[in-house]
Design a protein around this motif. Structure first.
Motif, PDB file in Angstrom:
ATOM      1  N   GLU A 119     -10.585  12.378   3.264  1.00 57.26           N
ATOM      2  CA  GLU A 119     -11.757  12.018   3.397  1.00 57.26           C
ATOM      3  C   GLU A 119     -12.825  12.664   2.259  1.00 57.26           C
ATOM      4  N   GLU A 120     -12.410  13.951   2.028  1.00 53.49           N
ATOM      5  CA  GLU A 120     -13.317  14.383   0.759  1.00 53.49           C
ATOM      6  C   GLU A 120     -12.982  13.780  -0.665  1.00 53.49           C
ATOM      7  N   ALA A 121     -11.594  13.123  -0.504  1.00 51.74           N
ATOM      8  CA  ALA A 121     -11.342  12.478  -1.966  1.00 51.74           C
ATOM      9  C   ALA A 121     -12.114  11.115  -1.882  1.00 51.74           C
ATOM     10  N   TYR A 122     -12.290  10.664  -0.507  1.00 53.94           N
ATOM     11  CA  TYR A 122     -13.260   9.478  -0.701  1.00 53.94           C
ATOM     12  C   TYR A 122     -14.533   9.833  -1.221  1.00 53.94           C
ATOM     13  N   GLU A 123     -15.164  10.808  -0.889  1.00 53.72           N
ATOM     14  CA  GLU A 123     -16.507  11.145  -0.929  1.00 53.72           C
ATOM     15  C   GLU A 123     -16.763  11.337  -2.468  1.00 53.72           C
ATOM     16  N   ILE A 124     -15.837  11.998  -3.195  1.00 57.32           N
ATOM     17  CA  ILE A 124     -15.889  11.998  -4.703  1.00 57.32           C
ATOM     18  C   ILE A 124     -15.650  10.679  -5.421  1.00 57.32           C
ATOM     19  N   VAL A 125     -14.824   9.891  -4.852  1.00 57.54           N
ATOM     20  CA  VAL A 125     -14.735   8.456  -5.329  1.00 57.54           C
ATOM     21  C   VAL A 125     -15.792   7.715  -5.148  1.00 57.54           C
ATOM     22  N   ALA A 126     -16.628   7.626  -3.985  1.00 59.42           N
ATOM     23  CA  ALA A 126     -17.656   7.057  -3.759  1.00 59.42           C
ATOM     24  C   ALA A 126     -18.703   7.604  -4.429  1.00 59.42           C
ATOM     25  N   GLY A 127     -18.769   8.691  -4.866  1.00 53.72           N
ATOM     26  CA  GLY A 127     -20.010   9.333  -5.590  1.00 53.72           C
ATOM     27  C   GLY A 127     -20.449   8.932  -7.004  1.00 53.72           C
ATOM     28  N   SER A 128     -19.175   8.284  -7.532  1.00 50.70           N
ATOM     29  CA  SER A 128     -19.255   7.526  -8.752  1.00 50.70           C
ATOM     30  C   SER A 128     -19.056   6.246  -8.819  1.00 50.70           C
TER      31      SER A 128
ATOM     32  N   PRO B 174     -15.220   1.271  -5.124  1.00 50.37           N
ATOM     33  CA  PRO B 174     -13.675   1.581  -5.745  1.00 50.37           C
ATOM     34  C   PRO B 174     -12.700   0.975  -5.208  1.00 50.37           C
ATOM     35  N   GLU B 175     -12.570   0.278  -4.015  1.00 50.64           N
ATOM     36  CA  GLU B 175     -11.437  -0.584  -3.522  1.00 50.64           C
ATOM     37  C   GLU B 175     -10.887  -1.545  -4.450  1.00 50.64           C
ATOM     38  N   MET B 176     -12.203  -2.134  -5.104  1.00 54.98           N
ATOM     39  CA  MET B 176     -12.003  -3.297  -6.082  1.00 54.98           C
ATOM     40  C   MET B 176     -11.604  -2.722  -7.452  1.00 54.98           C
ATOM     41  N   CYS B 177     -12.198  -2.043  -7.910  1.00 51.95           N
ATOM     42  CA  CYS B 177     -11.721  -1.339  -9.233  1.00 51.95           C
ATOM     43  C   CYS B 177     -10.308  -0.911  -9.137  1.00 51.95           C
ATOM     44  N   GLY B 178      -9.938  -0.423  -8.035  1.00 51.21           N
ATOM     45  CA  GLY B 178      -8.329   0.037  -7.770  1.00 51.21           C
ATOM     46  C   GLY B 178      -7.237  -1.124  -7.883  1.00 51.21           C
ATOM     47  N   ARG B 179      -7.941  -2.166  -7.694  1.00 44.16           N
ATOM     48  CA  ARG B 179      -6.981  -3.503  -7.572  1.00 44.16           C
ATOM     49  C   ARG B 179      -7.143  -4.065  -8.958  1.00 44.16           C
ATOM     50  N   ILE B 180      -8.472  -4.411  -9.685  1.00 41.62           N
ATOM     51  CA  ILE B 180      -8.582  -5.498 -10.610  1.00 41.62           C
ATOM     52  C   ILE B 180      -8.969  -4.795 -11.870  1.00 41.62           C
ATOM     53  N   CYS B 181      -9.222  -3.310 -12.000  1.00 43.96           N
ATOM     54  CA  CYS B 181      -9.454  -2.922 -13.369  1.00 43.96           C
ATOM     55  C   CYS B 181      -8.231  -3.040 -14.237  1.00 43.96           C
TER      56      CYS B 181
ATOM     57  N   ILE C  46      -6.952   5.363  -1.121  1.00 43.80           N
ATOM     58  CA  ILE C  46      -7.868   6.447  -0.716  1.00 43.80           C
ATOM     59  C   ILE C  46      -8.907   5.623  -0.083  1.00 43.80           C
ATOM     60  N   THR C  47      -9.402   4.455  -0.594  1.00 44.62           N
ATOM     61  CA  THR C  47     -10.565   3.781  -0.238  1.00 44.62           C
ATOM     62  C   THR C  47     -10.065   2.722   1.177  1.00 44.62           C
ATOM     63  N   ASP C  48      -8.940   2.283   1.035  1.00 45.97           N
ATOM     64  CA  ASP C  48      -8.497   1.347   2.174  1.00 45.97           C
ATOM     65  C   ASP C  48      -8.208   2.386   3.388  1.00 45.97           C
ATOM     66  N   THR C  49      -7.931   3.597   2.963  1.00 38.05           N
ATOM     67  CA  THR C  49      -7.857   4.482   4.215  1.00 38.05           C
ATOM     68  C   THR C  49      -8.968   4.793   4.852  1.00 38.05           C
TER      69      THR C  49
ATOM     70  N   ARG D 225       0.944  -1.108   0.216  1.00 36.00           N
ATOM     71  CA  ARG D 225       0.074   0.031  -0.025  1.00 36.00           C
ATOM     72  C   ARG D 225       0.994   1.341  -0.195  1.00 36.00           C
ATOM     73  N   PHE D 226       0.545   2.240  -0.887  1.00 40.56           N
ATOM     74  CA  PHE D 226       1.057   3.682  -0.760  1.00 40.56           C
ATOM     75  C   PHE D 226       1.118   3.798   0.827  1.00 40.56           C
ATOM     76  N   THR D 227       2.376   4.811   0.848  1.00 44.39           N
ATOM     77  CA  THR D 227       2.179   5.641   2.059  1.00 44.39           C
ATOM     78  C   THR D 227       1.639   6.821   2.042  1.00 44.39           C
ATOM     79  N   PRO D 228       1.083   7.558   3.128  1.00 46.59           N
ATOM     80  CA  PRO D 228       0.637   8.800   2.765  1.00 46.59           C
ATOM     81  C   PRO D 228       1.350   9.847   2.031  1.00 46.59           C
ATOM     82  N   ASP D 229       2.702  10.098   2.032  1.00 46.38           N
ATOM     83  CA  ASP D 229       3.591  10.998   1.443  1.00 46.38           C
ATOM     84  C   ASP D 229       3.774  10.515   0.115  1.00 46.38           C
ATOM     85  N   ARG D 230       3.756   9.149  -0.125  1.00 45.92           N
ATOM     86  CA  ARG D 230       3.951   8.701  -1.687  1.00 45.92           C
ATOM     87  C   ARG D 230       2.757   8.887  -2.437  1.00 45.92           C
ATOM     88  N   ALA D 231       1.456   8.649  -1.706  1.00 42.95           N
ATOM     89  CA  ALA D 231       0.218   8.799  -2.539  1.00 42.95           C
ATOM     90  C   ALA D 231       0.076  10.200  -2.813  1.00 42.95           C
ATOM     91  N   ALA D 232       0.397  11.067  -1.950  1.00 41.82           N
ATOM     92  CA  ALA D 232       0.186  12.373  -2.320  1.00 41.82           C
ATOM     93  C   ALA D 232       1.367  12.856  -3.464  1.00 41.82           C
TER      94      ALA D 232
END
Length: 488
Positions: free
Chosen positions: A79-88, A92-99, A128-131, A35-42
């Protein structure tokens, strides 16, 4: 990281999360990326160019607002990023892995096209989603108003789950029926753990349960262990068919009936059930276990990649993948091909089985060499047999990963009025997702044919809106006489 720190692709190179070495990862079914660290994800999110026309979003079936949640991630506003992700996206945690991001969002990233290397969209989405789960930001659906109408959903795969959650947001009573004993469809039994660990599916399943979705498992609609289709139509105000396609395509070649030649889904299901701790006699007796065997997988899609990489982890002596076209024309994800090659899989390009040989059980595959000829109706070059090119491969286990076709749904459901295409897929009105039967909707693979998880999610979301409009219209029609009487 502030918003003005975006567009860092010039100074920040593309970096994926740490990938486990092949020698270590091929000994188990754990996911291969850390999993990304927070700094690496940013840092990686900050590479986004914030395009005026975001081709990543255009080429995402659910039209994820990707630049927005990348920016929020770069700013540390997860947290805001997740709200945007979950809005569509409901998964998302599955698509992030298998898409297959290399064919969708990332493959169309402007940075990828310009040679700077794509933004690692999928791994950021997963982070984002795992967090969000870890932090408790993902709350059960609590609709503002509970509605009396109920909707039955046949199939607990991606399309059915997405539809169920969207309908709960509208307040409908949602009942999901599935023939299997766990929720998730191919997510739980078809996709190996090294791509999608099963606790990830079970975690999201619990979210749906907490949101009020009611699951009826072991309910084979139209079969011996479930209600009839007619009973479900009488029980619910609307139905959504999301059964997927499970009938394996066969191979017409001499010897194809020999023991040791098995369909891909049976093989993958046995492996996943074993990983989940189930009793699997066909695995234990070696029928669906590659341990110590020379394995040949036939096919070039993502299912074939799942099979070859599973066989490696089961301890096969050798694993070969036969595909009748070349690498450039392979339908599966190139990332998956690269992972498989790292793990020791041998790809035999431009090859196809001619016959299977053995005394009651497969021992050898006789193979044609192929070449690419004139384009077929789809525009792809049609493979042709090279005369006199046959050779043989040793094989104790042959896995057919040739794709899937629909089951005969109208016959299974005892509903001849349910119209299907010449391929057996259910025919719908795409503007409403309704079938030829009033109040019955359909989506996902049973409509599209074998496709991607993300397309199933899209169809489930669209169907939920179609169902909501249909039930709202019926509600309005029922209330009209009462309103007229009160007015008079």
């Amino acid at each position: 990281m502030a918003a003005n720190k975006m567009m860092q692709f010039v100074s920040v190179p593309q970096r994926m999360p740490e990938k486990r070495p092949a020698a270590a990862r091929k000994t188990d079914f754990a996911e291969i990326y850390a999993r990304f660290t927070p700094d690496r994800a940013a840092e990686q999110a900050s590479r986004c160019e914030q395009c005026g026309i975001p081709f990543c979003q255009v080429h995402c079936p659910v039209h994820h607002h990707i630049p927005e949640w990348l920016r929020l991630t770069a700013e540390g506003r997860l947290e805001e990023a997740y709200e945007i992700v979950a809005g569509s996206n409901n998964l998302p945690e599955m698509c992030g892995r298998i898409c297959p991001q290399d064919r969708l969002c990332e493959g169309n990233c402007v940075l990828e096209q310009s040679g700077h290397g794509t933004v690692t969209i999928g791994t950021v989405e997963r982070y984002i989603t795992d967090t969000a789960f870890d932090m408790g930001w993902i709350k059960p659906v609590r609709p503002l108003q509970e509605r009396a109408e109920s909707v039955g959903i046949i199939g607990a795969g991606p399309a059915g789950l997405a539809c169920a959650e969207q309908l709960r947001k509208h307040g409908y009573q949602v009942h999901v029926y599935d023939r299997y004993d766990r929720v998730g469809g191919l997510l739980i039994y078809g996709i190996p753990g090294f791509k999608l660990e099963k606790h990830v599916v079970e975690r999201r399943t619990q979210h749906f349960r907490d949101s009020g979705v009611q699951f009826h498992l072991g309910a084979d609609v139209g079969g011996r262990s479930g209600p009839s289709f007619a009973e479900l139509r009488a029980r619910h105000d609307a139905l959504f068919i999301a059964t997927g396609v499970y009938r394996a395509r066969d191979l017409a070649a001499p010897g194809s009936g020999l023991a040791g030649i098995v369909p891909a889904l049976a093989y993958l299901t046995a492996s996943n059930r074993k990983t989940l701790g189930d009793d699997v006699p066909a695995f234990d007796d070696g029928t669906l276990n590659a341990a110590g065997k020379h394995v040949v997988v036939i096919g070039g899609g993502d299912t074939a990649m799942d099979c070859v990489r599973t066989a490696v982890r089961q301890g096969a002596k050798s694993v070969k993948c036969l595909y009748r076209r070349d690498r450039a024309n392979m339908p599966g994800s190139m990332r998956e091909v690269a992972h498989a090659e790292e793990e020791g899989v041998e790809f035999v390009w431009l090859s196809a089985p001619e016959a299977f040989l053995g005394d009651g059980k497969v021992e050898t595959v006789r193979v044609h060499r192929m070449r690419l000829g004139a384009p077929d109706a789809s525009g792809r070059q049609a493979p042709e047999i090279v005369p006199g090119s046959s050779f043989r491969l040793e094989a104790d286990l042959v896995i057919k990963a040739l794709g899937f076709d629909p089951e005969p749904i109208p016959a299974m459901f005892g509903e001849p009025g349910l119209k299907v295409s010449r391929w057996g897929t259910i025919t719908i009105d795409w503007s409403s997702m309704m079938t030829s039967l009033p109040g019955v909707f359909a989506g996902g693979d049973i409509v599209r044919g074998a496709s991607l998880v993300v397309w199933g999610i899209r169809d489930g979301r669209d169907a939920a809106e179609g169902i909501h409009a249909y039930l709202a219209a019926g509600r309005a029609a029922r209330n009209a006489p009462q309103a007229l009487a009160l007015a008079s």
